[in-house]
Design an enzyme around this catalytic site. Structure first.
Site, PDB file in Angstrom:
ATOM      1  N   GLU A   1       0.809  -1.228   0.000  1.00 13.16           N
ATOM      2  CA  GLU A   1       0.000   0.000   0.000  1.00 13.16           C
ATOM      3  C   GLU A   1       0.840   1.276   0.000  1.00 13.16           C
ATOM      4  O   GLU A   1       0.631   2.174   0.815  1.00 13.16           O
ATOM      5  CB  GLU A   1      -0.963  -0.025   1.201  1.00 13.16           C
TER       6      GLU A   1
ATOM      7  N   GLU B   1      -6.741 -10.195  -1.247  1.00 11.11           N
ATOM      8  CA  GLU B   1      -7.495  -9.994   0.003  1.00 11.11           C
ATOM      9  C   GLU B   1      -8.992  -9.882  -0.290  1.00 11.11           C
ATOM     10  O   GLU B   1      -9.669  -8.962   0.181  1.00 11.11           O
ATOM     11  CB  GLU B   1      -7.003  -8.719   0.710  1.00 11.11           C
TER      12      GLU B   1
HETATM   13  O1  G3I Z   1      -3.561  -8.317  18.719  1.00 10.14           O
HETATM   14  C1  G3I Z   1      -4.450  -7.441  19.404  1.00 10.14           C
HETATM   15  C2  G3I Z   1      -4.985  -8.121  20.598  1.00 10.14           C
HETATM   16  O2  G3I Z   1      -3.930  -8.384  21.485  1.00 10.14           O
HETATM   17  C3  G3I Z   1      -6.050  -7.239  21.248  1.00 10.14           C
HETATM   18  O3  G3I Z   1      -6.656  -7.930  22.291  1.00 10.14           O
HETATM   19  C4  G3I Z   1      -7.106  -6.853  20.219  1.00 10.14           C
HETATM   20  C5  G3I Z   1      -8.167  -5.939  20.791  1.00 10.14           C
HETATM   21  O4  G3I Z   1      -8.522  -4.906  19.904  1.00 10.14           O
HETATM   22  O5  G3I Z   1      -6.490  -6.218  19.154  1.00 10.14           O
HETATM   23  C6  G3I Z   1      -5.579  -7.071  18.500  1.00 10.14           C
HETATM   24  O6  G3I Z   1      -5.025  -6.486  17.370  1.00 10.14           O
HETATM   25  C7  G3I Z   1      -5.890  -6.269  16.283  1.00 10.14           C
HETATM   26  C8  G3I Z   1      -5.466  -7.192  15.141  1.00 10.14           C
HETATM   27  O7  G3I Z   1      -6.186  -6.865  13.987  1.00 10.14           O
HETATM   28  C9  G3I Z   1      -5.710  -8.670  15.460  1.00 10.14           C
HETATM   29  O8  G3I Z   1      -7.057  -8.917  15.662  1.00 10.14           O
HETATM   30  C10 G3I Z   1      -5.726  -4.815  15.884  1.00 10.14           C
HETATM   31  O9  G3I Z   1      -6.254  -3.991  16.894  1.00 10.14           O
HETATM   32  C11 G3I Z   1      -6.425  -4.558  14.583  1.00 10.14           C
HETATM   33  O10 G3I Z   1      -6.096  -3.231  14.144  1.00 10.14           O
HETATM   34  C12 G3I Z   1      -5.944  -5.560  13.547  1.00 10.14           C
HETATM   35  O11 G3I Z   1      -6.651  -5.301  12.355  1.00 10.14           O
HETATM   36  C13 G3I Z   1      -6.078  -5.875  11.199  1.00 10.14           C
HETATM   37  C14 G3I Z   1      -5.723  -4.750  10.227  1.00 10.14           C
HETATM   38  O12 G3I Z   1      -5.282  -5.300   8.993  1.00 10.14           O
HETATM   39  C15 G3I Z   1      -4.597  -3.888  10.762  1.00 10.14           C
HETATM   40  O13 G3I Z   1      -3.412  -4.624  10.852  1.00 10.14           O
HETATM   41  C16 G3I Z   1      -7.099  -6.800  10.583  1.00 10.14           C
HETATM   42  O14 G3I Z   1      -7.292  -7.927  11.435  1.00 10.14           O
HETATM   43  C17 G3I Z   1      -6.611  -7.285   9.213  1.00 10.14           C
HETATM   44  O15 G3I Z   1      -7.637  -7.995   8.560  1.00 10.14           O
HETATM   45  C18 G3I Z   1      -6.258  -6.069   8.352  1.00 10.14           C
HETATM   46  O16 G3I Z   1      -5.720  -6.535   7.132  1.00 10.14           O
HETATM   47  C19 G3I Z   1      -5.354  -5.523   6.173  1.00 10.14           C
HETATM   48  C20 G3I Z   1      -4.167  -6.038   5.383  1.00 10.14           C
HETATM   49  O17 G3I Z   1      -3.124  -6.397   6.273  1.00 10.14           O
HETATM   50  C21 G3I Z   1      -3.684  -5.002   4.376  1.00 10.14           C
HETATM   51  N1  G3I Z   1      -4.766  -4.580   3.511  1.00 10.14           N
HETATM   52  C22 G3I Z   1      -5.982  -4.133   4.182  1.00 10.14           C
HETATM   53  C23 G3I Z   1      -6.473  -5.219   5.154  1.00 10.14           C
HETATM   54  C24 G3I Z   1      -7.784  -4.827   5.793  1.00 10.14           C
HETATM   55  O18 G3I Z   1      -7.629  -3.710   6.608  1.00 10.14           O
END
Ligand code: G3I
Length: 373
Positions: free
Chosen positions: A157, A262
Protein backbone atom coordinates in the site's frame (compact mmCIF):
# COMPACT_ATOMS: atom_id res chain seq x y z
CA UNK A 1 -16.29 -34.29 -10.43
CA UNK A 2 -15.10 -35.80 -7.18
CA UNK A 3 -17.50 -37.39 -4.76
CA UNK A 4 -15.93 -36.15 -1.55
CA UNK A 5 -17.03 -36.53 2.01
CA UNK A 6 -17.86 -33.17 3.55
CA UNK A 7 -18.42 -34.46 7.05
CA UNK A 8 -16.85 -31.38 8.52
CA UNK A 9 -19.26 -29.04 6.91
CA UNK A 10 -22.23 -30.21 8.90
CA UNK A 11 -25.93 -30.55 8.44
CA UNK A 12 -26.66 -27.62 6.14
CA UNK A 13 -24.24 -28.79 3.52
CA UNK A 14 -25.35 -32.43 3.85
CA UNK A 15 -28.92 -31.33 3.09
CA UNK A 16 -27.90 -29.31 0.07
CA UNK A 17 -25.69 -32.15 -1.15
CA UNK A 18 -28.52 -34.64 -1.15
CA UNK A 19 -30.49 -32.10 -3.18
CA UNK A 20 -27.62 -31.64 -5.58
CA UNK A 21 -27.23 -35.44 -5.91
CA UNK A 22 -23.48 -35.04 -6.40
CA UNK A 23 -20.97 -33.61 -3.96
CA UNK A 24 -19.40 -30.37 -5.15
CA UNK A 25 -15.71 -29.99 -5.78
CA UNK A 26 -13.84 -28.13 -3.14
CA UNK A 27 -12.60 -24.68 -4.07
CA UNK A 28 -9.04 -25.83 -4.61
CA UNK A 29 -10.11 -28.78 -6.71
CA UNK A 30 -12.49 -26.69 -8.77
CA UNK A 31 -9.75 -24.16 -9.60
CA UNK A 32 -6.81 -26.54 -9.92
CA UNK A 33 -4.94 -25.74 -13.11
CA UNK A 34 -6.36 -22.19 -13.20
CA UNK A 35 -4.90 -20.53 -10.09
CA UNK A 36 -4.36 -21.11 -6.38
CA UNK A 37 -7.30 -20.37 -4.10
CA UNK A 38 -6.07 -19.07 -0.76
CA UNK A 39 -7.30 -17.75 2.55
CA UNK A 40 -5.94 -15.37 5.16
CA UNK A 41 -5.65 -17.16 8.48
CA UNK A 42 -5.84 -15.77 12.01
CA UNK A 43 -4.21 -16.62 15.34
CA UNK A 44 -6.89 -19.14 16.41
CA UNK A 45 -6.39 -21.02 13.15
CA UNK A 46 -2.59 -20.84 13.31
CA UNK A 47 -2.49 -22.16 16.87
CA UNK A 48 -5.04 -24.95 16.33
CA UNK A 49 -7.68 -23.41 18.64
CA UNK A 50 -10.12 -23.25 15.71
CA UNK A 51 -10.05 -26.95 14.81
CA UNK A 52 -13.13 -26.81 12.57
CA UNK A 53 -11.67 -23.82 10.77
CA UNK A 54 -8.36 -25.61 10.29
CA UNK A 55 -10.03 -28.65 8.76
CA UNK A 56 -12.05 -26.44 6.43
CA UNK A 57 -8.94 -24.50 5.39
CA UNK A 58 -7.04 -27.71 4.60
CA UNK A 59 -9.99 -29.09 2.69
CA UNK A 60 -10.83 -26.03 0.59
CA UNK A 61 -7.68 -23.96 0.04
CA UNK A 62 -4.20 -24.55 -1.36
CA UNK A 63 -2.61 -21.26 -0.28
CA UNK A 64 -2.49 -19.24 2.93
CA UNK A 65 -1.64 -15.66 3.92
CA UNK A 66 -1.07 -14.57 7.54
CA UNK A 67 -3.79 -12.01 8.34
CA UNK A 68 -1.69 -10.34 11.04
CA UNK A 69 1.14 -12.41 12.55
CA UNK A 70 3.92 -11.36 10.19
CA UNK A 71 3.23 -7.63 10.45
CA UNK A 72 6.10 -5.61 11.86
CA UNK A 73 4.40 -4.82 15.20
CA UNK A 74 3.92 -8.55 15.88
CA UNK A 75 7.11 -10.05 14.51
CA UNK A 76 9.55 -7.27 15.49
CA UNK A 77 7.98 -5.34 18.39
CA UNK A 78 11.22 -3.87 19.79
CA UNK A 79 14.49 -2.87 18.22
CA UNK A 80 16.31 -5.99 19.39
CA UNK A 81 13.33 -8.34 19.81
CA UNK A 82 11.91 -10.57 17.13
CA UNK A 83 8.89 -12.70 17.94
CA UNK A 84 8.74 -15.62 15.53
CA UNK A 85 6.52 -17.94 17.53
CA UNK A 86 3.26 -17.41 15.61
CA UNK A 87 5.01 -16.90 12.27
CA UNK A 88 6.83 -20.25 12.67
CA UNK A 89 3.52 -21.99 13.43
CA UNK A 90 1.92 -20.29 10.42
CA UNK A 91 4.62 -21.58 8.06
CA UNK A 92 4.46 -25.06 9.61
CA UNK A 93 0.67 -25.12 9.02
CA UNK A 94 1.20 -24.33 5.34
CA UNK A 95 3.94 -26.93 4.96
CA UNK A 96 1.90 -29.61 6.68
CA UNK A 97 -0.90 -28.99 4.20
CA UNK A 98 1.39 -28.59 1.15
CA UNK A 99 0.22 -25.06 0.49
CA UNK A 100 1.56 -22.07 -1.42
CA UNK A 101 2.67 -19.93 1.52
CA UNK A 102 2.53 -16.13 1.30
CA UNK A 103 4.37 -13.67 3.57
CA UNK A 104 2.47 -10.47 4.48
CA UNK A 105 4.16 -7.99 4.77
CA UNK A 106 7.62 -6.43 5.08
CA UNK A 107 7.15 -2.67 4.73
CA UNK A 108 3.86 -0.88 5.39
CA UNK A 109 2.73 2.51 6.70
CA UNK A 110 0.45 0.79 9.21
CA UNK A 111 1.09 -1.57 12.15
CA UNK A 112 4.73 -0.53 12.31
CA UNK A 113 5.81 0.33 15.86
CA UNK A 114 6.86 3.90 16.67
CA UNK A 115 10.37 2.82 17.68
CA UNK A 116 11.19 2.10 14.06
CA UNK A 117 11.05 5.81 13.23
CA UNK A 118 12.57 7.17 16.47
CA UNK A 119 15.94 7.27 18.21
CA UNK A 120 16.59 6.63 21.91
CA UNK A 121 15.69 10.27 22.71
CA UNK A 122 12.36 9.96 20.90
CA UNK A 123 13.49 12.12 17.98
CA UNK A 124 12.77 11.14 14.38
CA UNK A 125 15.65 9.11 12.93
CA UNK A 126 17.40 10.09 9.71
CA UNK A 127 17.49 8.32 6.35
CA UNK A 128 20.55 6.16 7.04
CA UNK A 129 19.27 4.77 10.33
CA UNK A 130 15.86 3.99 8.86
CA UNK A 131 17.38 2.32 5.80
CA UNK A 132 19.54 0.18 8.08
CA UNK A 133 16.47 -0.82 10.13
CA UNK A 134 14.49 -1.69 7.02
CA UNK A 135 17.39 -3.73 5.68
CA UNK A 136 17.90 -5.62 8.91
CA UNK A 137 14.19 -6.36 9.28
CA UNK A 138 13.84 -7.68 5.74
CA UNK A 139 17.08 -9.68 5.80
CA UNK A 140 16.15 -11.29 9.13
CA UNK A 141 12.51 -12.10 8.40
CA UNK A 142 12.87 -13.18 4.77
CA UNK A 143 16.12 -15.00 5.61
CA UNK A 144 14.45 -17.02 8.35
CA UNK A 145 11.86 -18.44 5.97
CA UNK A 146 14.10 -18.72 2.90
CA UNK A 147 12.83 -21.48 0.61
CA UNK A 148 9.71 -21.96 2.75
CA UNK A 149 7.67 -18.86 1.90
CA UNK A 150 6.97 -18.76 -1.82
CA UNK A 151 5.96 -15.10 -2.18
CA UNK A 152 6.22 -11.97 -0.01
CA UNK A 153 4.19 -8.76 -0.11
CA UNK A 154 7.35 -6.71 0.13
CA UNK A 155 5.97 -3.16 0.06
CA UNK A 156 2.33 -2.86 0.97
CA UNK A 157 0.00 0.00 0.00
CA UNK A 158 2.66 2.55 -1.00
CA UNK A 159 0.19 4.59 -3.07
CA UNK A 160 -2.24 7.39 -2.26
CA UNK A 161 -5.66 7.41 -3.93
CA UNK A 162 -4.53 9.86 -6.63
CA UNK A 163 -1.76 7.48 -7.68
CA UNK A 164 1.07 9.48 -6.14
CA UNK A 165 3.31 7.88 -3.55
CA UNK A 166 1.74 7.85 -0.09
CA UNK A 167 3.40 10.35 2.23
CA UNK A 168 4.23 7.69 4.81
CA UNK A 169 7.08 7.93 7.31
CA UNK A 170 9.05 5.64 5.00
CA UNK A 171 8.63 8.14 2.19
CA UNK A 172 9.20 11.22 4.32
CA UNK A 173 12.35 10.00 6.03
CA UNK A 174 14.00 7.93 3.29
CA UNK A 175 12.53 9.30 0.08
CA UNK A 176 10.96 7.31 -2.74
CA UNK A 177 13.90 4.93 -3.12
CA UNK A 178 12.82 3.07 0.02
CA UNK A 179 10.67 1.02 -2.34
CA UNK A 180 13.43 -0.17 -4.67
CA UNK A 181 15.71 -0.86 -1.71
CA UNK A 182 13.09 -2.98 0.07
CA UNK A 183 12.70 -5.15 -3.02
CA UNK A 184 16.47 -5.42 -3.54
CA UNK A 185 16.99 -6.62 0.00
CA UNK A 186 14.07 -9.06 -0.11
CA UNK A 187 15.44 -10.51 -3.34
CA UNK A 188 18.94 -10.82 -1.89
CA UNK A 189 17.57 -12.62 1.18
CA UNK A 190 15.73 -15.23 -0.93
CA UNK A 191 16.36 -15.04 -4.68
CA UNK A 192 13.81 -17.78 -5.51
CA UNK A 193 10.92 -16.12 -3.68
CA UNK A 194 8.23 -14.21 -5.67
CA UNK A 195 8.34 -10.48 -5.06
CA UNK A 196 4.84 -9.02 -4.75
CA UNK A 197 3.52 -5.46 -4.71
CA UNK A 198 0.14 -5.30 -2.93
CA UNK A 199 -2.46 -2.50 -2.88
CA UNK A 200 -6.20 -1.76 -2.81
CA UNK A 201 -8.58 0.24 -5.05
CA UNK A 202 -6.57 -0.54 -8.15
CA UNK A 203 -9.88 -0.48 -10.02
CA UNK A 204 -9.64 3.31 -9.73
CA UNK A 205 -7.93 4.60 -12.88
CA UNK A 206 -5.69 7.13 -11.09
CA UNK A 207 -4.43 4.66 -8.52
CA UNK A 208 -3.90 1.96 -11.12
CA UNK A 209 -1.81 4.39 -13.16
CA UNK A 210 0.32 5.00 -10.06
CA UNK A 211 0.71 1.25 -9.50
CA UNK A 212 1.78 0.75 -13.10
CA UNK A 213 4.35 3.55 -12.81
CA UNK A 214 5.67 1.99 -9.59
CA UNK A 215 6.05 -1.44 -11.22
CA UNK A 216 7.83 0.11 -14.21
CA UNK A 217 10.27 1.87 -11.87
CA UNK A 218 11.04 -1.41 -10.15
CA UNK A 219 11.56 -3.12 -13.49
CA UNK A 220 13.81 -0.29 -14.69
CA UNK A 221 15.88 -0.76 -11.53
CA UNK A 222 16.35 -4.43 -12.41
CA UNK A 223 14.00 -5.80 -9.73
CA UNK A 224 12.36 -9.05 -10.87
CA UNK A 225 8.91 -8.14 -9.54
CA UNK A 226 6.75 -11.18 -10.19
CA UNK A 227 3.27 -10.41 -8.92
CA UNK A 228 0.99 -7.40 -8.47
CA UNK A 229 -1.64 -8.00 -5.84
CA UNK A 230 -5.02 -6.36 -6.25
CA UNK A 231 -6.52 -6.71 -2.78
CA UNK A 232 -10.16 -6.63 -3.97
CA UNK A 233 -11.82 -5.44 -0.80
CA UNK A 234 -14.87 -4.84 -2.94
CA UNK A 235 -18.60 -4.23 -2.54
CA UNK A 236 -21.79 -5.95 -3.57
CA UNK A 237 -22.30 -3.27 -6.25
CA UNK A 238 -18.69 -2.40 -7.09
CA UNK A 239 -16.66 -2.88 -9.21
CA UNK A 240 -18.30 -3.73 -12.51
CA UNK A 241 -17.04 -6.71 -14.52
CA UNK A 242 -15.59 -4.25 -17.05
CA UNK A 243 -13.58 -2.38 -14.40
CA UNK A 244 -12.29 -5.59 -12.84
CA UNK A 245 -11.30 -6.97 -16.22
CA UNK A 246 -9.55 -3.74 -17.23
CA UNK A 247 -7.66 -3.67 -13.91
CA UNK A 248 -6.28 -7.17 -14.39
CA UNK A 249 -5.46 -6.62 -18.06
CA UNK A 250 -3.68 -3.29 -17.51
CA UNK A 251 -1.53 -4.64 -14.70
CA UNK A 252 -0.77 -7.89 -16.52
CA UNK A 253 0.37 -5.90 -19.57
CA UNK A 254 3.52 -5.10 -17.55
CA UNK A 255 4.58 -8.74 -17.75
CA UNK A 256 3.74 -9.58 -14.13
CA UNK A 257 1.26 -12.13 -12.81
CA UNK A 258 -1.82 -10.88 -10.99
CA UNK A 259 -2.94 -12.14 -7.60
CA UNK A 260 -6.19 -11.19 -5.94
CA UNK A 261 -4.76 -11.01 -2.46
CA UNK A 262 -7.49 -9.99 0.00
CA UNK A 263 -10.89 -10.71 -1.52
CA UNK A 264 -14.09 -9.95 0.38
CA UNK A 265 -17.42 -8.49 -0.75
CA UNK A 266 -18.93 -5.94 1.62
CA UNK A 267 -22.73 -6.16 1.88
CA UNK A 268 -23.23 -3.33 4.38
CA UNK A 269 -24.19 0.29 3.71
CA UNK A 270 -21.28 2.34 2.62
CA UNK A 271 -19.86 5.06 4.81
CA UNK A 272 -18.42 8.21 3.35
CA UNK A 273 -15.04 6.76 2.47
CA UNK A 274 -14.56 3.65 0.37
CA UNK A 275 -11.11 2.25 0.86
CA UNK A 276 -9.20 -0.16 3.04
CA UNK A 277 -7.29 2.48 4.97
CA UNK A 278 -7.37 1.04 8.49
CA UNK A 279 -6.59 4.40 10.07
CA UNK A 280 -10.08 5.68 9.19
CA UNK A 281 -13.09 4.99 11.44
CA UNK A 282 -16.77 5.97 11.32
CA UNK A 283 -19.26 6.40 14.18
CA UNK A 284 -21.71 3.62 15.15
CA UNK A 285 -25.27 3.90 13.82
CA UNK A 286 -27.92 1.10 13.66
CA UNK A 287 -28.77 2.15 10.10
CA UNK A 288 -25.27 1.12 9.13
CA UNK A 289 -25.83 -2.41 10.50
CA UNK A 290 -29.05 -3.67 8.85
CA UNK A 291 -28.43 -7.46 9.08
CA UNK A 292 -27.46 -8.20 12.71
CA UNK A 293 -29.50 -11.47 12.59
CA UNK A 294 -28.36 -12.76 9.23
CA UNK A 295 -28.51 -11.85 5.57
CA UNK A 296 -31.95 -12.03 3.86
CA UNK A 297 -32.21 -14.57 1.03
CA UNK A 298 -32.37 -11.91 -1.67
CA UNK A 299 -29.10 -10.42 -0.43
CA UNK A 300 -27.47 -13.87 -0.27
CA UNK A 301 -28.35 -14.27 -3.92
CA UNK A 302 -26.96 -10.85 -4.76
CA UNK A 303 -23.76 -11.66 -2.90
CA UNK A 304 -23.46 -14.97 -4.76
CA UNK A 305 -23.94 -13.13 -8.07
CA UNK A 306 -21.20 -10.63 -7.29
CA UNK A 307 -18.79 -13.43 -6.31
CA UNK A 308 -19.70 -15.38 -9.44
CA UNK A 309 -19.08 -12.32 -11.61
CA UNK A 310 -15.66 -11.73 -10.05
CA UNK A 311 -14.57 -15.35 -10.52
CA UNK A 312 -15.82 -15.28 -14.13
CA UNK A 313 -13.47 -12.34 -14.71
CA UNK A 314 -10.60 -14.10 -12.92
CA UNK A 315 -11.17 -17.24 -14.98
CA UNK A 316 -11.33 -15.27 -18.20
CA UNK A 317 -7.89 -13.87 -17.31
CA UNK A 318 -6.55 -17.14 -15.91
CA UNK A 319 -3.41 -17.02 -18.09
CA UNK A 320 -2.37 -13.91 -16.12
CA UNK A 321 -3.56 -15.02 -12.68
CA UNK A 322 -1.48 -16.74 -10.02
CA UNK A 323 -3.84 -16.78 -7.05
CA UNK A 324 -7.12 -15.62 -5.54
CA UNK A 325 -7.07 -15.29 -1.75
CA UNK A 326 -10.11 -14.69 0.47
CA UNK A 327 -9.46 -12.28 3.35
CA UNK A 328 -10.70 -14.59 6.08
CA UNK A 329 -12.38 -17.99 6.37
CA UNK A 330 -15.81 -17.23 7.83
CA UNK A 331 -17.96 -14.15 8.32
CA UNK A 332 -17.18 -14.33 12.04
CA UNK A 333 -13.47 -13.90 11.27
CA UNK A 334 -13.73 -10.86 9.03
CA UNK A 335 -12.02 -7.54 9.81
CA UNK A 336 -15.04 -5.90 8.18
CA UNK A 337 -17.16 -6.54 11.29
CA UNK A 338 -15.02 -3.90 12.98
CA UNK A 339 -14.07 -1.53 10.20
CA UNK A 340 -14.88 1.22 9.42
CA UNK A 341 -17.54 0.95 12.15
CA UNK A 342 -16.99 -1.34 15.13
CA UNK A 343 -19.46 -4.08 16.06
CA UNK A 344 -21.25 -4.55 12.73
CA UNK A 345 -22.35 -7.85 11.19
CA UNK A 346 -20.92 -8.20 7.72
CA UNK A 347 -21.50 -11.28 5.57
CA UNK A 348 -18.69 -10.77 3.12
CA UNK A 349 -17.03 -14.21 2.84
CA UNK A 350 -17.89 -17.69 1.51
CA UNK A 351 -18.58 -19.43 4.86
CA UNK A 352 -21.02 -18.16 7.48
CA UNK A 353 -20.61 -17.65 11.22
CA UNK A 354 -21.27 -21.36 11.87
CA UNK A 355 -18.61 -22.52 9.38
CA UNK A 356 -21.33 -23.41 6.88
CA UNK A 357 -20.98 -22.80 3.16
CA UNK A 358 -23.02 -19.96 1.70
CA UNK A 359 -24.71 -19.78 -1.72
CA UNK A 360 -21.73 -17.65 -2.77
CA UNK A 361 -19.41 -20.66 -2.27
CA UNK A 362 -21.51 -22.84 -4.57
CA UNK A 363 -21.72 -20.01 -7.11
CA UNK A 364 -17.91 -19.69 -7.15
CA UNK A 365 -17.41 -23.46 -7.54
CA UNK A 366 -20.02 -23.48 -10.28
CA UNK A 367 -18.14 -20.88 -12.30
CA UNK A 368 -15.12 -23.20 -12.43
CA UNK A 369 -17.31 -26.09 -13.57
CA UNK A 370 -18.88 -24.00 -16.30
CA UNK A 371 -15.44 -22.91 -17.49
CA UNK A 372 -14.38 -26.57 -17.76
CA UNK A 373 -17.31 -27.53 -19.96
O1 G3I B 1 -3.56 -8.32 18.72
C1 G3I B 1 -4.45 -7.44 19.40
C2 G3I B 1 -4.98 -8.12 20.60
O2 G3I B 1 -3.93 -8.38 21.49
C3 G3I B 1 -6.05 -7.24 21.25
O3 G3I B 1 -6.66 -7.93 22.29
C4 G3I B 1 -7.11 -6.85 20.22
C5 G3I B 1 -8.17 -5.94 20.79
O4 G3I B 1 -8.52 -4.91 19.90
O5 G3I B 1 -6.49 -6.22 19.15
C6 G3I B 1 -5.58 -7.07 18.50
O6 G3I B 1 -5.02 -6.49 17.37
C7 G3I B 1 -5.89 -6.27 16.28
C8 G3I B 1 -5.47 -7.19 15.14
O7 G3I B 1 -6.19 -6.86 13.99
C9 G3I B 1 -5.71 -8.67 15.46
O8 G3I B 1 -7.06 -8.92 15.66
C10 G3I B 1 -5.73 -4.81 15.88
O9 G3I B 1 -6.25 -3.99 16.89
C11 G3I B 1 -6.42 -4.56 14.58
O10 G3I B 1 -6.10 -3.23 14.14
C12 G3I B 1 -5.94 -5.56 13.55
O11 G3I B 1 -6.65 -5.30 12.36
C13 G3I B 1 -6.08 -5.87 11.20
C14 G3I B 1 -5.72 -4.75 10.23
O12 G3I B 1 -5.28 -5.30 8.99
C15 G3I B 1 -4.60 -3.89 10.76
O13 G3I B 1 -3.41 -4.62 10.85
C16 G3I B 1 -7.10 -6.80 10.58
O14 G3I B 1 -7.29 -7.93 11.44
C17 G3I B 1 -6.61 -7.28 9.21
O15 G3I B 1 -7.64 -8.00 8.56
C18 G3I B 1 -6.26 -6.07 8.35
O16 G3I B 1 -5.72 -6.54 7.13
C19 G3I B 1 -5.35 -5.52 6.17
C20 G3I B 1 -4.17 -6.04 5.38
O17 G3I B 1 -3.12 -6.40 6.27
C21 G3I B 1 -3.68 -5.00 4.38
N1 G3I B 1 -4.77 -4.58 3.51
C22 G3I B 1 -5.98 -4.13 4.18
C23 G3I B 1 -6.47 -5.22 5.15
C24 G3I B 1 -7.78 -4.83 5.79
O18 G3I B 1 -7.63 -3.71 6.61
Amino acid sequence: MLNRSYILLGAALAASLSMAAQAPDTLKEAYRGAFHVGVAINVAQITGKDAIGDALIAQQFDSITPENVMKWEVIHPKVDTYNFDLADKYVAFGEKNHMFIVGHNLCWHSQTPDWVFKDAQGKRVGRDVLLQRLHDHIATVVGRYKGRIQGWDVVNEALAEDGSLRKSKWFEIIGEDYIVKAYQWAHEADPQMQLNYNDYNLQSAAKRKGAMALVKKLQAAGIPIAVVGSQDHVRIDWPSAEDEDATIKDLASLGVKIAITELDVDVLPSVSFASADVSLHAAQDPKLNPYPNGLPAAMQTKLAEQYAMLFRVYLKNRASMSRVTLWGLTDADSWRNDWPVTGRTDDCLLFDRKDQPKPALYAVIDEARKARR
